[in-house]
Design an enzyme around this catalytic site. Sequence first.
Site, PDB file in Angstrom:
ATOM      1  N   SER A  14       0.850  -1.196   0.000  1.00 56.41           N
ATOM      2  CA  SER A  14       0.000   0.000   0.000  1.00 56.41           C
ATOM      3  C   SER A  14       0.881   1.240   0.000  1.00 56.41           C
ATOM      4  O   SER A  14       1.861   1.317   0.736  1.00 56.41           O
ATOM      5  CB  SER A  14      -0.955  -0.025   1.194  1.00 56.41           C
ATOM      6  OG  SER A  14      -0.253  -0.250   2.384  1.00 56.41           O
TER       7      SER A  14
ATOM      8  N   GLY B 218      -0.366   4.421   0.444  1.00 55.32           N
ATOM      9  CA  GLY B 218      -1.190   5.515   0.965  1.00 55.32           C
ATOM     10  C   GLY B 218      -2.097   6.082  -0.116  1.00 55.32           C
ATOM     11  O   GLY B 218      -2.678   5.333  -0.908  1.00 55.32           O
TER      12      GLY B 218
ATOM     13  N   GLY C  13      -1.770   4.906  -4.045  1.00 57.48           N
ATOM     14  CA  GLY C  13      -2.337   3.691  -4.630  1.00 57.48           C
ATOM     15  C   GLY C  13      -1.670   2.469  -4.055  1.00 57.48           C
ATOM     16  O   GLY C  13      -1.314   2.437  -2.881  1.00 57.48           O
TER      17      GLY C  13
ATOM     18  N   ASP D 122      -6.469  -2.045   6.764  1.00 56.63           N
ATOM     19  CA  ASP D 122      -7.292  -3.183   7.195  1.00 56.63           C
ATOM     20  C   ASP D 122      -8.416  -3.426   6.188  1.00 56.63           C
ATOM     21  O   ASP D 122      -8.757  -4.580   5.884  1.00 56.63           O
ATOM     22  CB  ASP D 122      -7.884  -2.918   8.588  1.00 56.63           C
ATOM     23  CG  ASP D 122      -6.813  -2.611   9.620  1.00 56.63           C
ATOM     24  OD1 ASP D 122      -5.657  -3.015   9.405  1.00 56.63           O
ATOM     25  OD2 ASP D 122      -7.117  -1.943  10.624  1.00 56.63           O
TER      26      ASP D 122
HETATM   27  O1  LIG Z   1      -1.012  -2.743  16.524  1.00 54.37           O
HETATM   28  P1  LIG Z   1      -0.535  -1.389  16.085  1.00 54.37           P
HETATM   29  O2  LIG Z   1       0.512  -1.435  15.039  1.00 54.37           O
HETATM   30  O3  LIG Z   1      -0.195  -0.511  17.258  1.00 54.37           O
HETATM   31  O4  LIG Z   1      -1.757  -0.708  15.347  1.00 54.37           O
HETATM   32  C1  LIG Z   1      -2.987  -0.573  15.985  1.00 54.37           C
HETATM   33  C2  LIG Z   1      -3.815   0.465  15.310  1.00 54.37           C
HETATM   34  O5  LIG Z   1      -4.012   0.078  13.968  1.00 54.37           O
HETATM   35  C3  LIG Z   1      -5.418   0.059  13.663  1.00 54.37           C
HETATM   36  O6  LIG Z   1      -5.840  -1.273  13.755  1.00 54.37           O
HETATM   37  C4  LIG Z   1      -5.654   0.612  12.279  1.00 54.37           C
HETATM   38  O7  LIG Z   1      -4.995  -0.169  11.338  1.00 54.37           O
HETATM   39  C5  LIG Z   1      -6.083   0.860  14.767  1.00 54.37           C
HETATM   40  O8  LIG Z   1      -7.396   0.426  14.983  1.00 54.37           O
HETATM   41  C6  LIG Z   1      -5.180   0.626  15.944  1.00 54.37           C
HETATM   42  O9  LIG Z   1      -5.210   1.694  16.846  1.00 54.37           O
END
Ligand SMILES: O=P(O)(O)OC[C@H]1O[C@](O)(CO)[C@@H](O)[C@@H]1O
Length: 321
Positions: A233, A235, A238, A265
Amino acid sequence: MADAMQVITLTPNPAIDHTVTLERLDPGAVHRARAEQFEAGGKGIGVAAVLAALGVRVAAGGWLGAENPQRFERSFAQAGILDAMWRVPGRTRTNIKLADTTHGETTDINLSGIAFDPVLQAGAEQGLLDKLVPLVGPGTWVTLAGSLPPGVTPSDMARVATVLRGHGARLMVDTSGAALRTLLDALQPAPDFIKPNRAELEELVGKPLPTVAAVADAAADLQQGGIALVIVSLGGEGAVIASGGARWFAATPKVPVATTVGAGDALVAGTLGALIAGRAPLDAAVFGMACAAARIQRIAPSLPPLAEIDALAAQIVPQSI
Ligand SMILES: O=P(O)(O)OC[C@H]1O[C@](O)(CO)[C@@H](O)[C@@H]1O
């Protein structure tokens, strides 16, 4: 016996996302918040929310603090996600998200999470496996995403993933830094799908990747190394997709941004949902990108009607590179 899931998401380190919306973020200044919102988060939980919205049979696995599980329990029940999280002593972390509406950018402050000592770790690993193994059937996808809480190592997660694969699961990995390198070294055979971003891929290959062509070369090398699908990814730019010996760049449609949290996600979830529906990897990745473009227009981890996602997908035209 429980029904096998189409997808099990593993979130070793979930988080409550506290999003504070600001007109603009100005470090050092006093701000007045425009709004705030709390959501059950953590990468696998974001993936599960989008998969559930797509109608996929999904379970959320991982470790949840026994002191504050209610927000997660409510959101799993509302979304129709099977709760397969093993409870551990302590409080699940709260991560702060500062959403700047002027620039359409979000600043993330992620905490470290519940500390696992070796005794807790041993019990928590077995407890989690006891919940997950009965949910795996042939072809179930397992996603392993996000950071690891203190005291949990990449080798621990490789062990959990290996047991699930032994029961027929396919594996998607979305993590970063040393954990990604150790997991890729430990997992035999290689995972079926990974989704690093540019910085994560640069760290993995140990060199800067300043151009889309350099990203595509690195993605193709990983794909040749046995990972069937690599999506990088980039950002707002693309994504690069490498699959079946070919690689493509696809630009993201321009959309209004409420938060960039959860975009990756949604990309993973949309891609898996489309693969499960029998779509080819490139087509599945395009659908995943459309889900991400839809997801960033809202703070809650939800999706608009399918027609809107399909309209976004129609704007994404991959170029072979
Ligand atoms: O586990 P990491 O890398 O701290 O990321 C957690 C964050 O990433 C997310 O899942 C978004 O991708 C958020 O919901 C969460 O705060």
